[in-house]
Design a protein around this motif. Structure first.
Motif, short mmCIF file in Angstrom:
data_model
loop_
_atom_site.label_atom_id
_atom_site.label_comp_id
_atom_site.label_asym_id
_atom_site.label_seq_id
_atom_site.Cartn_x
_atom_site.Cartn_y
_atom_site.Cartn_z
N GLU A 146 27.33 18.78 -133.29
CA GLU A 146 27.01 18.05 -132.07
C GLU A 146 27.81 18.59 -130.88
OE1 GLU A 146 25.24 14.59 -131.05
OE2 GLU A 146 24.11 16.24 -131.95
N ILE A 147 29.12 18.76 -131.13
CA ILE A 147 29.97 19.26 -130.05
C ILE A 147 29.51 20.64 -129.62
CG2 ILE A 147 32.31 20.05 -129.48
CD1 ILE A 147 33.41 17.84 -131.16
N TRP A 148 29.16 21.46 -130.59
CA TRP A 148 28.68 22.81 -130.28
C TRP A 148 27.44 22.73 -129.39
CZ3 TRP A 148 29.28 27.61 -129.47
CH2 TRP A 148 28.21 28.50 -129.54
N ARG A 149 26.53 21.85 -129.74
CA ARG A 149 25.29 21.76 -128.99
C ARG A 149 25.54 21.22 -127.57
NH1 ARG A 149 21.41 18.05 -128.08
NH2 ARG A 149 22.47 16.45 -129.27
N LEU A 150 26.41 20.19 -127.50
CA LEU A 150 26.59 19.51 -126.22
C LEU A 150 27.59 20.20 -125.31
CD1 LEU A 150 26.54 15.83 -127.44
CD2 LEU A 150 24.78 17.01 -126.14
N LEU A 151 28.56 20.90 -125.89
CA LEU A 151 29.60 21.50 -125.07
C LEU A 151 29.60 23.02 -125.19
CD1 LEU A 151 31.99 20.93 -123.20
CD2 LEU A 151 33.47 20.97 -125.20
N GLY A 152 29.54 23.53 -126.41
CA GLY A 152 29.63 24.96 -126.65
C GLY A 152 28.49 25.73 -126.00
N VAL A 153 27.27 25.26 -126.26
CA VAL A 153 26.10 25.99 -125.76
C VAL A 153 26.10 26.07 -124.22
CG1 VAL A 153 23.59 26.02 -125.66
CG2 VAL A 153 24.75 25.54 -127.81
N PRO A 154 26.30 24.92 -123.52
CA PRO A 154 26.34 25.03 -122.05
C PRO A 154 27.43 25.98 -121.56
CG PRO A 154 26.15 22.75 -122.70
CD PRO A 154 26.37 23.53 -123.96
N ILE A 155 28.62 25.90 -122.17
CA ILE A 155 29.70 26.77 -121.71
C ILE A 155 29.33 28.23 -121.94
CG2 ILE A 155 32.05 27.54 -122.24
CD1 ILE A 155 32.88 24.71 -122.46
N LEU A 156 28.77 28.49 -123.10
CA LEU A 156 28.35 29.85 -123.42
C LEU A 156 27.31 30.33 -122.40
CD1 LEU A 156 28.92 31.94 -125.69
CD2 LEU A 156 26.69 31.30 -126.62
N ALA A 157 26.35 29.44 -122.09
CA ALA A 157 25.30 29.80 -121.14
C ALA A 157 25.89 30.15 -119.79
CB ALA A 157 24.30 28.65 -121.00
N ILE A 158 26.89 29.35 -119.37
CA ILE A 158 27.52 29.62 -118.08
C ILE A 158 28.23 30.98 -118.12
CG2 ILE A 158 29.39 28.90 -116.53
CD1 ILE A 158 28.57 26.02 -117.10
N LEU A 203 27.99 9.96 -117.10
CA LEU A 203 28.89 10.88 -116.42
C LEU A 203 28.61 12.34 -116.77
CD1 LEU A 203 32.19 8.88 -116.92
CD2 LEU A 203 30.93 9.15 -114.79
N GLY A 204 27.67 12.57 -117.69
CA GLY A 204 27.38 13.94 -118.11
C GLY A 204 28.44 14.48 -119.05
N LEU A 205 29.13 13.60 -119.73
CA LEU A 205 30.19 14.02 -120.65
C LEU A 205 29.85 13.61 -122.08
CD1 LEU A 205 33.25 12.83 -118.54
CD2 LEU A 205 32.45 15.17 -118.77
N SER A 206 28.58 13.73 -122.45
CA SER A 206 28.17 13.18 -123.75
C SER A 206 28.85 13.87 -124.93
CB SER A 206 26.65 13.26 -123.89
OG SER A 206 26.17 14.44 -123.32
N TRP A 207 29.39 15.06 -124.70
CA TRP A 207 30.09 15.73 -125.80
C TRP A 207 31.36 15.00 -126.23
CZ3 TRP A 207 35.03 17.26 -124.57
CH2 TRP A 207 35.31 17.32 -123.18
#
Lengths: 357, 439
Positions: A55-67, A32-36
């Motif tokens: 892990e959470i930072w890598r999987l969720l934080g980084v993408p959100i920051l990038a957006i 589902l693309g929700l691996s975080w």
């Protein structure tokens, strides 16, 4: 004492079970693309904080920051490009137009309701006058809303994709099983694979209007034109991957088949298909991606009332809101493309698992 | 008749819906303000009043629109007046297209890029207020075209379709100013033989973008695409077609002959709805125009900004930025019998097709009359008008009941050449530039 150890043990066991479950769910989250969610759940379950947080930072934080960085860059750079339709719209204007499109859809719904009411009254009057034979119930004929356009696009792409699959999979299996057929098909595949949808469309249009002469058939011509163009362009990845998947089956399996004297049909359904499935699905996934990309171009020219036509019409409108509306469409197209890819990925995972069992 | 009795009459003759053969219809249009009768007939419920359930669909370009009408995907469409004629005589896609309804008069303009305008300005006389004196002749552009020729650069201009009003108007304007717009021939359909100015096709909505890109130096197109150039600051309209030929016929509503034969009542019903829309558009001195502009500015119709559309629809026209002039008849939808399909209008288009070589050989005057009569359907129009008058929805005095289909001879052209629809060959021989009968 023993009671304490007991509860400790059960707690330990429960924890174990919980983690097993989380790890199992991880597979679904990934699809589902929700691996975080996995590290988040582990954290909630009391697992080591540090590892999970990173892990959470890598999987969720980084993408959100990038957006966020992307949005900020867009918001600052866009207004600096002046076109004859005004500045390139930033995220705020695009959001406003998304809201506007939604309001337009609501306005159409209101108009449709008003139409239904008028129809009601007119027909009641006809019945009162004793002219039952002239009573007609008709669909509302307003402009298609943004949602209807998305729906049309989806229908078209799936229709085209379905035809492509029905052609490509059997053909791919044939190519994979027989080196002769493969040698025959190969040059044709290589020549037609790189052809752009824009080149196919005029030919498809002429053929469809020559062959599909009825005007009240199930499909409109513009729908068929776009769908067939999608078929012609999205055929190839499935075809090539299926052929590859089939031809690279474990030789032992084929030999077993020979020993058991399996007939061709059983051989295909029991041996070939299961082991070629992962590659077939890779092909299908690529095909659907190509199809979706091609569809927008096809709709622009074939006047099929989907997202492609929406973009084209807005471009022709040339109003001060047009660019922002086109960007809404761009984002919609991107997100739907992403969802379609996820869907195929999910199917692939599902089938590949069962194939391995 | 008192108001009360008039109202009584109106109610006493209830709109008897025609028994239409086909009630679900799809009509095509191009995003131009002169599609207004269609949008109005839909939005104000005139189609529904006739028991018609209409879907209006914008089309990518005139070729797509014509082909889709011919193969039946569209039941009818907003067409260039030249399209039904050309299709019927087999120039381009061949099919018998007819029209019971002319959609409007005037409504086009010729725009040139800012650079060309700067140079042209020096060749134009100005009045006491420093404004250019109108109408501007193409001769003001001639030295620039000459210079381009000397430098070996092509002087390109855009028009919307080979058989479009715009093509003929642009050619008329250029030729009247001594510039040769080029001939067509049987085996060269580029229309650029012997040309001083090279004309090519660009779909209307793309005109401003193509001008901006520098592919063309000017264009002739319908609204709102001339006003759009002014608003975007990329070009300057130099002349409107009203100044080239006062009250020239513009778009028509085209249907295939087969459709009108299979669905006579539907044809009548849709003509009625369109006439009502046209009446509404011109009523009380254009009083409804602002509302019409609001409808047209919706993205499903023309979709350009309100101000851009309003600039030409409400009786004014902006030339150079700030040079707003009153042209109350810039687009006419009903008055001057705008909607009556005159044979003489059809014949004018045919003469232009002959003048520039699209019709490759001489034709006798009778041929012109026959083609016009097979394409234009004034009887259907008058039948629809009669029904409307009987229902109290239109005024008896507004329709040319006794017309034989030919307008009076007129010399209201920029070059003053007189046109009489009864003598097309004699008309062709009056032009300096262009093919002549027997020549």
């Amino acid at each position: 004492m023993s009671a304490v150890t007991d509860t400790d043990l059960t707690r330990e066991a429960r924890r174990e079970r919980l983690f097993t479950r989380i790890n199992k769910a991880d597979g679904y989250f990934q699809v589902l693309g929700l691996s975080w969610l996995t590290p988040a759940l582990k954290l909630a379950a009391g697992d080591n904080a540090r590892g999970n947080l990173s892990e959470i930072w890598r999987l969720l934080g980084v993408p959100i920051l990038a957006i966020l960085v992307f949005l900020a860059g867009w918001a600052t750079l866009a207004p600096q490009v002046q076109t004859s339709l005004g500045a390139i719209p930033g995220p705020v204007q695009v959001y406003e137009q998304a809201v506007n499109l939604h309001k337009d859809a609501q306005r159409e719904a209101d108009k449709a309701a008003a139409f239904a009411e008028r129809q009601e009254v007119r027909n009641a009057k006809l019945i009162a006058e004793g002219k039952e034979d002239r009573v007609k119930w008709r669909e509302y004929t307003g402009a298609p809303t943004y949602y209807q356009q998305i729906w049309t696009s989806l229908q078209t792409v799936f229709f085209g994709f379905m035809i492509a699959t029905v052609i490509a999979v059997p053909l791919g299996i044939a190519c994979g099983l027989s080196p002769t057929i493969n040698a025959a098909m190969n040059p044709i595949i290589q020549i037609f694979k790189p052809v752009s949808p824009l080149a196919w469309l005029p030919i498809v249009t002429m053929v469809v209007s020559a062959v599909y002469v009825t005007n009240d058939g199930m499909f409109s011509k513009s729908f068929l034109n776009s769908a067939i163009t999608v078929t012609l362009c999205s055929l190839w990845p499935t075809l090539i991957n299926t052929a590859l998947g089939v031809s690279s089956i474990d030789k032992d399996l084929i030999n077993v088949g020979k020993v058991l004297k399996l007939d061709t049909r059983t051989k295909i359904t029991k041996l070939v298909l299961p082991s070629a499935l992962p590659l077939i699905f890779t092909g299908l996934r690529l095909s659907l991606g190509v199809g979706w990309m091609v569809l927008i171009a096809a709709e622009m020219l074939a006047q099929n009332p989907g997202l492609g036509k929406f973009v084209w019409d807005e471009f022709q409108n040339g109003s001060s809101q047009s660019l922002a509306k086109i960007m809404v469409a761009v984002l919609t197209i991107g997100m739907i493309g992403y969802l379609l890819d996820r869907l195929m990925y999910a199917l692939q995972t599902m089938f590949t698992f069962s194939a391995q069992r | 008749m008192t108001a009360a009795s008039f109202a009584l009459l109106a109610t006493a003759a209830p709109a008897e819906m025609l028994d239409v053969e086909k009630d679900e219809l799809t009509f095509g249009f191009i995003k131009l303000t002169d599609m207004a009768p269609l949008a109005v007939a839909y939005e104000l419920g005139y189609f529904e009043d006739e028991g018609l359930f209409v879907t209006l669909e914008p089309q990518a370009n005139w070729k797509v629109l014509l082909d889709r009408t011919i193969d039946g995907e569209l039941d009818g469409a907003h067409m260039l007046a030249g399209q039904p004629l050309a299709a019927t005589i087999g120039y381009g896609t061949e099919a018998h297209i007819v029209t019971p309804f002319s959609m409007d008069l005037n409504g086009n303009g010729i725009t040139v890029s800012n650079e060309i305008w700067e140079e042209m300005k020096g060749n134009i006389e100005h009045d006491a207020d420093g404004k250019p004196i109108h109408p501007i002749s193409a001769s003001a552009m001639a030295p620039i075209v000459e210079r381009y020729k000397d430098e070996g650069k092509p002087f390109n201009m855009g028009m919307v379709f080979p058989v479009s009003t715009h093509n003929y108007e642009l050619r008329y304007w250029l030729a009247a100013g001594g510039l040769h717009p080029g001939f067509y021939s049987a085996d060269n359909t580029s229309g650029q033989i012997d040309a001083d100015v090279l004309l090519s096709v660009t779909p209307p909505p793309q005109m401003p973008a193509t001008l901006e890109a520098g592919t063309i130096l000017g264009y002739c197109v319908g609204e709102p695409w001339n006003q759009q150039a002014v608003f975007k600051g990329i070009g300057v309209p130099v002349i409107t077609d009203y100044q080239i030929w006062k009250n020239n016929p513009e778009k028509v509503f085209g249907l295939t002959k087969a459709f009108t034969e299979e669905n006579p009542n539907t044809t009548l019903a849709l003509t009625k709805a369109l006439i009502r829309a046209a009446i509404w558009l011109d009523e009380n001195d254009n009083a409804n125009r602002p509302e019409a502009v609001e409808i047209l500015s919706r993205s499903e119709y023309v979709g350009a900004d309100y101000d851009v559309i309003a600039a030409s629809m409400t009786g004014t026209f902006e030339f150079e930025k700030g040079d707003v002039r009153d042209i109350p008849d810039f687009n006419v939808f009903f008055r001057y019998n705008a909607t009556y399909p005159y044979y003489s209008d059809a014949i004018w288009y045919l003469t232009q097709m002959r003048r520039w070589g699209q019709i490759t050989e001489d034709k006798p005057d009778e041929w012109y009359a026959e083609v016009a009569q097979s394409v234009y359907l004034p009887e259907t129009y008058l039948e629809a008008a009669r029904l409307l008058v009987d229902e109290g929805l239109a005024n008896e005095a507004d329709f040319p009941w006794d017309s034989d289909g030919y307008k009076e001879a007129t010399a209201a052209f920029i070059d003053g050449v007189e046109y009489d629809g009864r003598a097309p060959n004699a008309y062709l021989n009056k032009f300096e530039i262009g093919l002549k009968t027997g020549g």
